[in-house]
Motif scaffolding. Structure first.
Motif, PDB file in Angstrom:
ATOM      1  N   TRP A  27     -12.544 -11.160 -11.832  1.00  0.00           N
ATOM      2  CA  TRP A  27     -11.419 -10.304 -12.230  1.00  0.00           C
ATOM      3  C   TRP A  27     -11.190  -8.934 -11.639  1.00  0.00           C
ATOM      4  O   TRP A  27     -10.276  -8.703 -11.272  1.00  0.00           O
ATOM      5  CB  TRP A  27     -11.507 -10.391 -13.840  1.00  0.00           C
ATOM      6  N   THR A  28     -12.330  -8.223 -11.589  1.00  0.00           N
ATOM      7  CA  THR A  28     -12.462  -6.882 -11.105  1.00  0.00           C
ATOM      8  C   THR A  28     -12.817  -6.891  -9.630  1.00  0.00           C
ATOM      9  O   THR A  28     -12.665  -5.801  -9.316  1.00  0.00           O
ATOM     10  CB  THR A  28     -13.274  -5.948 -12.058  1.00  0.00           C
ATOM     11  N   SER A  29     -12.959  -8.005  -8.877  1.00  0.00           N
ATOM     12  CA  SER A  29     -13.617  -7.901  -7.667  1.00  0.00           C
ATOM     13  C   SER A  29     -12.301  -7.777  -6.632  1.00  0.00           C
ATOM     14  O   SER A  29     -11.129  -8.318  -7.177  1.00  0.00           O
ATOM     15  CB  SER A  29     -14.353  -9.397  -7.402  1.00  0.00           C
ATOM     16  N   PRO A  30     -12.273  -7.669  -5.515  1.00  0.00           N
ATOM     17  CA  PRO A  30     -11.162  -7.583  -4.512  1.00  0.00           C
ATOM     18  C   PRO A  30     -10.583  -9.092  -4.716  1.00  0.00           C
ATOM     19  O   PRO A  30      -9.253  -9.298  -4.580  1.00  0.00           O
ATOM     20  CB  PRO A  30     -11.860  -7.335  -3.229  1.00  0.00           C
ATOM     21  N   THR A  31     -11.365 -10.116  -4.629  1.00  0.00           N
ATOM     22  CA  THR A  31     -10.700 -11.445  -4.524  1.00  0.00           C
ATOM     23  C   THR A  31     -10.155 -11.814  -5.941  1.00  0.00           C
ATOM     24  O   THR A  31      -8.923 -12.373  -5.875  1.00  0.00           O
ATOM     25  CB  THR A  31     -12.215 -12.668  -4.563  1.00  0.00           C
ATOM     26  N   GLY A  32     -10.536 -11.514  -6.959  1.00  0.00           N
ATOM     27  CA  GLY A  32      -9.587 -11.553  -8.453  1.00  0.00           C
ATOM     28  C   GLY A  32      -8.442 -10.918  -8.485  1.00  0.00           C
ATOM     29  O   GLY A  32      -7.377 -11.244  -8.786  1.00  0.00           O
ATOM     30  N   ARG A  33      -8.634  -9.410  -8.051  1.00  0.00           N
ATOM     31  CA  ARG A  33      -7.579  -8.620  -7.921  1.00  0.00           C
ATOM     32  C   ARG A  33      -6.288  -9.080  -7.058  1.00  0.00           C
ATOM     33  O   ARG A  33      -5.213  -9.038  -7.500  1.00  0.00           O
ATOM     34  CB  ARG A  33      -7.893  -7.218  -7.701  1.00  0.00           C
ATOM     35  N   LYS A  34      -6.880  -9.515  -5.986  1.00  0.00           N
ATOM     36  CA  LYS A  34      -5.897 -10.079  -4.958  1.00  0.00           C
ATOM     37  C   LYS A  34      -5.269 -11.417  -5.617  1.00  0.00           C
ATOM     38  O   LYS A  34      -3.908 -11.481  -5.383  1.00  0.00           O
ATOM     39  CB  LYS A  34      -6.301 -10.324  -3.715  1.00  0.00           C
ATOM     40  N   ALA A  35      -5.760 -12.309  -6.049  1.00  0.00           N
ATOM     41  CA  ALA A  35      -5.248 -13.723  -6.610  1.00  0.00           C
ATOM     42  C   ALA A  35      -4.203 -13.181  -7.522  1.00  0.00           C
ATOM     43  O   ALA A  35      -3.158 -13.978  -7.742  1.00  0.00           O
ATOM     44  CB  ALA A  35      -6.448 -14.326  -7.053  1.00  0.00           C
ATOM     45  N   PHE A  36      -4.548 -12.159  -8.415  1.00  0.00           N
ATOM     46  CA  PHE A  36      -3.483 -11.741  -9.517  1.00  0.00           C
ATOM     47  C   PHE A  36      -2.565 -10.830  -9.109  1.00  0.00           C
ATOM     48  O   PHE A  36      -1.883 -10.383 -10.237  1.00  0.00           O
ATOM     49  CB  PHE A  36      -4.256 -11.704 -11.002  1.00  0.00           C
ATOM     50  N   GLY A  37      -2.754 -10.158  -8.139  1.00  0.00           N
ATOM     51  CA  GLY A  37      -1.986  -8.847  -7.902  1.00  0.00           C
ATOM     52  C   GLY A  37      -2.242  -7.791  -8.579  1.00  0.00           C
ATOM     53  O   GLY A  37      -1.312  -6.946  -9.217  1.00  0.00           O
ATOM     54  N   LEU A  38      -3.633  -7.204  -8.967  1.00  0.00           N
ATOM     55  CA  LEU A  38      -4.005  -6.370  -9.832  1.00  0.00           C
ATOM     56  C   LEU A  38      -4.374  -5.031  -9.322  1.00  0.00           C
ATOM     57  O   LEU A  38      -5.080  -5.266  -8.203  1.00  0.00           O
ATOM     58  CB  LEU A  38      -5.100  -6.871 -10.932  1.00  0.00           C
ATOM     59  N   LYS A  39      -4.035  -3.823  -9.733  1.00  0.00           N
ATOM     60  CA  LYS A  39      -4.761  -2.742  -9.464  1.00  0.00           C
ATOM     61  C   LYS A  39      -6.078  -2.481 -10.077  1.00  0.00           C
ATOM     62  O   LYS A  39      -6.054  -3.004 -11.308  1.00  0.00           O
ATOM     63  CB  LYS A  39      -3.643  -1.520 -10.010  1.00  0.00           C
ATOM     64  N   PRO A  40      -6.883  -1.917  -9.585  1.00  0.00           N
ATOM     65  CA  PRO A  40      -8.300  -1.923 -10.140  1.00  0.00           C
ATOM     66  C   PRO A  40      -8.506  -1.276 -11.357  1.00  0.00           C
ATOM     67  O   PRO A  40      -9.110  -1.797 -12.227  1.00  0.00           O
ATOM     68  CB  PRO A  40      -8.977  -0.622  -9.069  1.00  0.00           C
ATOM     69  N   ASP A  41      -7.687  -0.341 -11.791  1.00  0.00           N
ATOM     70  CA  ASP A  41      -7.668   0.330 -13.407  1.00  0.00           C
ATOM     71  C   ASP A  41      -7.077  -0.800 -14.453  1.00  0.00           C
ATOM     72  O   ASP A  41      -7.814  -0.798 -15.380  1.00  0.00           O
ATOM     73  CB  ASP A  41      -7.084   1.623 -13.286  1.00  0.00           C
ATOM     74  N   PHE A  42      -6.107  -1.417 -14.105  1.00  0.00           N
ATOM     75  CA  PHE A  42      -5.576  -2.353 -14.778  1.00  0.00           C
ATOM     76  C   PHE A  42      -6.855  -3.702 -14.993  1.00  0.00           C
ATOM     77  O   PHE A  42      -6.803  -4.243 -16.134  1.00  0.00           O
ATOM     78  CB  PHE A  42      -4.218  -2.716 -14.494  1.00  0.00           C
TER      79      PHE A  42
END
Length: 118
Positions: A27-42
């Motif tokens: 979830w907090t990795s670059p792969t997870g953030r990219k998959a879900f379009g997330l900013k690191p803090d969120f």
């Protein structure tokens, strides 16, 4: 057609295993953030919620694999869990992202259609 249905059901199960991995572990990795379009803090603030959500996706996968393991006797189990995936996909597409329609709902609907014509 039964073989095609089982292949699609297996793929839907594998998709949900991958979603489990993304939500529970990446979830907090670059792969997870990219998959879900997330900013690191969120991503950091929501990682516990995502892990819980990932667990539910794992239960969907387990149910589909259970249905497959039962062979022809697993028809009802397969239908139930595909309907769960379809419902989750439709709700997710309506509330979170239309991409969920393609990733979850349509494959589940295809699996259901193949089950009922085989």
């Amino acid at each position: 057609m039964a073989l095609a249905a089982n292949i699609v059901i297996g793929l839907v199960g594998l998709i949900h295993v991958w979603i489990l991995v993304l939500e529970m572990f990446l979830w907090t990795s670059p792969t997870g953030r990219k998959a879900f379009g997330l900013k690191p803090d969120f991503a950091e603030a929501t990682k516990v919620l995502a892990a819980n959500q990932g667990l539910y996706n794992g239960f969907l996968a387990a149910g589909l694999f259970w249905g497959l393991s039962l062979g022809t006797g697993g028809f009802g189990v397969k239908v139930f869990f595909l309907l769960c995936v379809l419902t989750a996909g439709l709700y997710g597409a309506a509330t979170a992202s239309r991409r969920i329609l393609v990733i979850q709902a349509i494959p589940a609907l295809l699996g259901l259609a193949l089950l009922f014509i085989s």
